[in-house]
Design a protein around this motif. Structure first.
Motif, PDB file in Angstrom:
ATOM      1  N   THR A   1     -36.803  60.723  10.266  1.00 30.87           N
ATOM      2  CA  THR A   1     -35.673  61.640  10.409  1.00 30.87           C
ATOM      3  C   THR A   1     -35.254  61.727  11.871  1.00 30.87           C
ATOM      4  O   THR A   1     -36.062  61.935  12.750  1.00 30.87           O
ATOM      5  CB  THR A   1     -36.037  63.038   9.873  1.00 30.87           C
ATOM      6  N   GLY A   2     -33.971  61.516  12.105  1.00 30.50           N
ATOM      7  CA  GLY A   2     -33.434  61.566  13.456  1.00 30.50           C
ATOM      8  C   GLY A   2     -33.673  60.292  14.252  1.00 30.50           C
ATOM      9  O   GLY A   2     -33.227  60.177  15.384  1.00 30.50           O
ATOM     10  N   GLU A   3     -34.362  59.321  13.649  1.00 26.19           N
ATOM     11  CA  GLU A   3     -34.669  58.070  14.347  1.00 26.19           C
ATOM     12  C   GLU A   3     -34.165  56.845  13.607  1.00 26.19           C
ATOM     13  O   GLU A   3     -33.834  55.845  14.218  1.00 26.19           O
ATOM     14  CB  GLU A   3     -36.182  57.939  14.542  1.00 26.19           C
ATOM     15  N   VAL A   4     -34.147  56.911  12.282  1.00 28.05           N
ATOM     16  CA  VAL A   4     -33.792  55.757  11.460  1.00 28.05           C
ATOM     17  C   VAL A   4     -32.645  56.134  10.539  1.00 28.05           C
ATOM     18  O   VAL A   4     -32.590  57.238  10.003  1.00 28.05           O
ATOM     19  CB  VAL A   4     -35.006  55.300  10.607  1.00 28.05           C
ATOM     20  N   GLY A   5     -31.726  55.193  10.372  1.00 28.87           N
ATOM     21  CA  GLY A   5     -30.641  55.351   9.420  1.00 28.87           C
ATOM     22  C   GLY A   5     -30.562  54.091   8.584  1.00 28.87           C
ATOM     23  O   GLY A   5     -31.014  53.033   9.005  1.00 28.87           O
ATOM     24  N   TYR A   6     -30.050  54.223   7.390  1.00 30.04           N
ATOM     25  CA  TYR A   6     -29.876  53.014   6.592  1.00 30.04           C
ATOM     26  C   TYR A   6     -28.433  52.862   6.172  1.00 30.04           C
ATOM     27  O   TYR A   6     -27.709  53.833   5.983  1.00 30.04           O
ATOM     28  CB  TYR A   6     -30.850  52.944   5.412  1.00 30.04           C
ATOM     29  N   ILE A   7     -28.054  51.612   6.081  1.00 29.15           N
ATOM     30  CA  ILE A   7     -26.679  51.232   5.756  1.00 29.15           C
ATOM     31  C   ILE A   7     -26.710  50.494   4.436  1.00 29.15           C
ATOM     32  O   ILE A   7     -27.571  49.644   4.215  1.00 29.15           O
ATOM     33  CB  ILE A   7     -26.111  50.312   6.854  1.00 29.15           C
ATOM     34  N   ARG A   8     -25.776  50.864   3.576  1.00 28.79           N
ATOM     35  CA  ARG A   8     -25.685  50.113   2.322  1.00 28.79           C
ATOM     36  C   ARG A   8     -24.267  50.112   1.797  1.00 28.79           C
ATOM     37  O   ARG A   8     -23.476  51.005   2.092  1.00 28.79           O
ATOM     38  CB  ARG A   8     -26.644  50.643   1.278  1.00 28.79           C
ATOM     39  N   LYS A   9     -23.976  49.085   1.040  1.00 31.01           N
ATOM     40  CA  LYS A   9     -22.680  48.984   0.391  1.00 31.01           C
ATOM     41  C   LYS A   9     -22.687  49.956  -0.790  1.00 31.01           C
ATOM     42  O   LYS A   9     -23.702  50.113  -1.468  1.00 31.01           O
ATOM     43  CB  LYS A   9     -22.452  47.553  -0.100  1.00 31.01           C
ATOM     44  N   MET A  10     -21.561  50.617  -1.000  1.00 26.77           N
ATOM     45  CA  MET A  10     -21.471  51.589  -2.088  1.00 26.77           C
ATOM     46  C   MET A  10     -20.380  51.201  -3.066  1.00 26.77           C
ATOM     47  O   MET A  10     -19.350  50.659  -2.684  1.00 26.77           O
ATOM     48  CB  MET A  10     -21.137  52.983  -1.542  1.00 26.77           C
TER      49      MET A  10
ATOM     50  N   GLU B   1     -27.954  57.362  18.027  1.00 28.65           N
ATOM     51  CA  GLU B   1     -29.243  56.807  18.480  1.00 28.65           C
ATOM     52  C   GLU B   1     -30.215  56.574  17.323  1.00 28.65           C
ATOM     53  O   GLU B   1     -31.406  56.868  17.404  1.00 28.65           O
ATOM     54  CB  GLU B   1     -29.864  57.700  19.549  1.00 28.65           C
ATOM     55  N   LEU B   2     -29.672  55.997  16.233  1.00 28.36           N
ATOM     56  CA  LEU B   2     -30.486  55.672  15.062  1.00 28.36           C
ATOM     57  C   LEU B   2     -30.766  54.182  15.022  1.00 28.36           C
ATOM     58  O   LEU B   2     -29.874  53.372  15.264  1.00 28.36           O
ATOM     59  CB  LEU B   2     -29.764  56.057  13.775  1.00 28.36           C
ATOM     60  N   LYS B   3     -31.984  53.822  14.708  1.00 29.35           N
ATOM     61  CA  LYS B   3     -32.315  52.430  14.404  1.00 29.35           C
ATOM     62  C   LYS B   3     -31.842  52.204  12.967  1.00 29.35           C
ATOM     63  O   LYS B   3     -32.022  53.055  12.110  1.00 29.35           O
ATOM     64  CB  LYS B   3     -33.819  52.188  14.503  1.00 29.35           C
ATOM     65  N   THR B   4     -31.202  51.069  12.713  1.00 28.97           N
ATOM     66  CA  THR B   4     -30.628  50.853  11.392  1.00 28.97           C
ATOM     67  C   THR B   4     -31.388  49.819  10.582  1.00 28.97           C
ATOM     68  O   THR B   4     -31.944  48.855  11.118  1.00 28.97           O
ATOM     69  CB  THR B   4     -29.157  50.406  11.486  1.00 28.97           C
ATOM     70  N   VAL B   5     -31.361  50.049   9.277  1.00 27.71           N
ATOM     71  CA  VAL B   5     -31.869  49.087   8.310  1.00 27.71           C
ATOM     72  C   VAL B   5     -30.806  48.984   7.225  1.00 27.71           C
ATOM     73  O   VAL B   5     -30.060  49.928   6.985  1.00 27.71           O
ATOM     74  CB  VAL B   5     -33.232  49.510   7.711  1.00 27.71           C
ATOM     75  N   SER B   6     -30.720  47.828   6.596  1.00 23.86           N
ATOM     76  CA  SER B   6     -29.760  47.640   5.509  1.00 23.86           C
ATOM     77  C   SER B   6     -30.491  47.660   4.174  1.00 23.86           C
ATOM     78  O   SER B   6     -31.590  47.105   4.054  1.00 23.86           O
ATOM     79  CB  SER B   6     -29.022  46.304   5.651  1.00 23.86           C
ATOM     80  N   LEU B   7     -29.881  48.287   3.187  1.00 20.95           N
ATOM     81  CA  LEU B   7     -30.416  48.301   1.841  1.00 20.95           C
ATOM     82  C   LEU B   7     -29.447  47.555   0.954  1.00 20.95           C
ATOM     83  O   LEU B   7     -28.242  47.680   1.071  1.00 20.95           O
ATOM     84  CB  LEU B   7     -30.584  49.729   1.332  1.00 20.95           C
ATOM     85  N   HIS B   8     -30.002  46.798   0.029  1.00 24.64           N
ATOM     86  CA  HIS B   8     -29.149  46.004  -0.872  1.00 24.64           C
ATOM     87  C   HIS B   8     -29.197  46.546  -2.266  1.00 24.64           C
ATOM     88  O   HIS B   8     -30.085  47.154  -2.683  1.00 24.64           O
ATOM     89  CB  HIS B   8     -29.607  44.554  -0.868  1.00 24.64           C
TER      90      HIS B   8
END
Length: 85
Positions: free
Chosen positions: A20-29, A78-85
């Motif tokens: 929380t507050g450090e990581v964010g995730y990106i995904r297509k919706m 200031e979030l590190k990002t990860v992608s979800l599929h």
């Protein structure tokens, strides 16, 4: 001599707050998911590709039709990002 294996135990709350507050995730919706995650979003054309940025705990942060915008917003927050599929 037998060795005991150490087991770390996290509560459900502790597990939910990892990143929380450090990581964010990106995904297509899909357009039909938008109202659940972004209830204040206007009606959206189903043919538009949508991208969303969420906090590590699943909190919706940004909905856009431009994938690059999600990375810019994550960097601003200031979030590190990860992608979800």
């Amino acid at each position: 001599m037998l060795m005991k294996e150490a087991t770390a135990r996290l509560t459900q709350s502790e597990l939910a707050n990892i990143g929380t507050g450090e990581v964010g995730y990106i995904r297509k919706m899909d357009w039909n998911e938008v109202s659940r995650c972004f209830p204040e979003a206007p009606d959206i054309d189903p043919d538009v590709d949508l991208w969303a940025l969420f906090g590590a705990d699943g909190t919706p942060i940004l909905l856009t039709d431009n994938r690059s915008s999600t990375f810019y917003r994550a960097a601003e927050d200031e979030l590190k990002t990860v992608s979800l599929h």
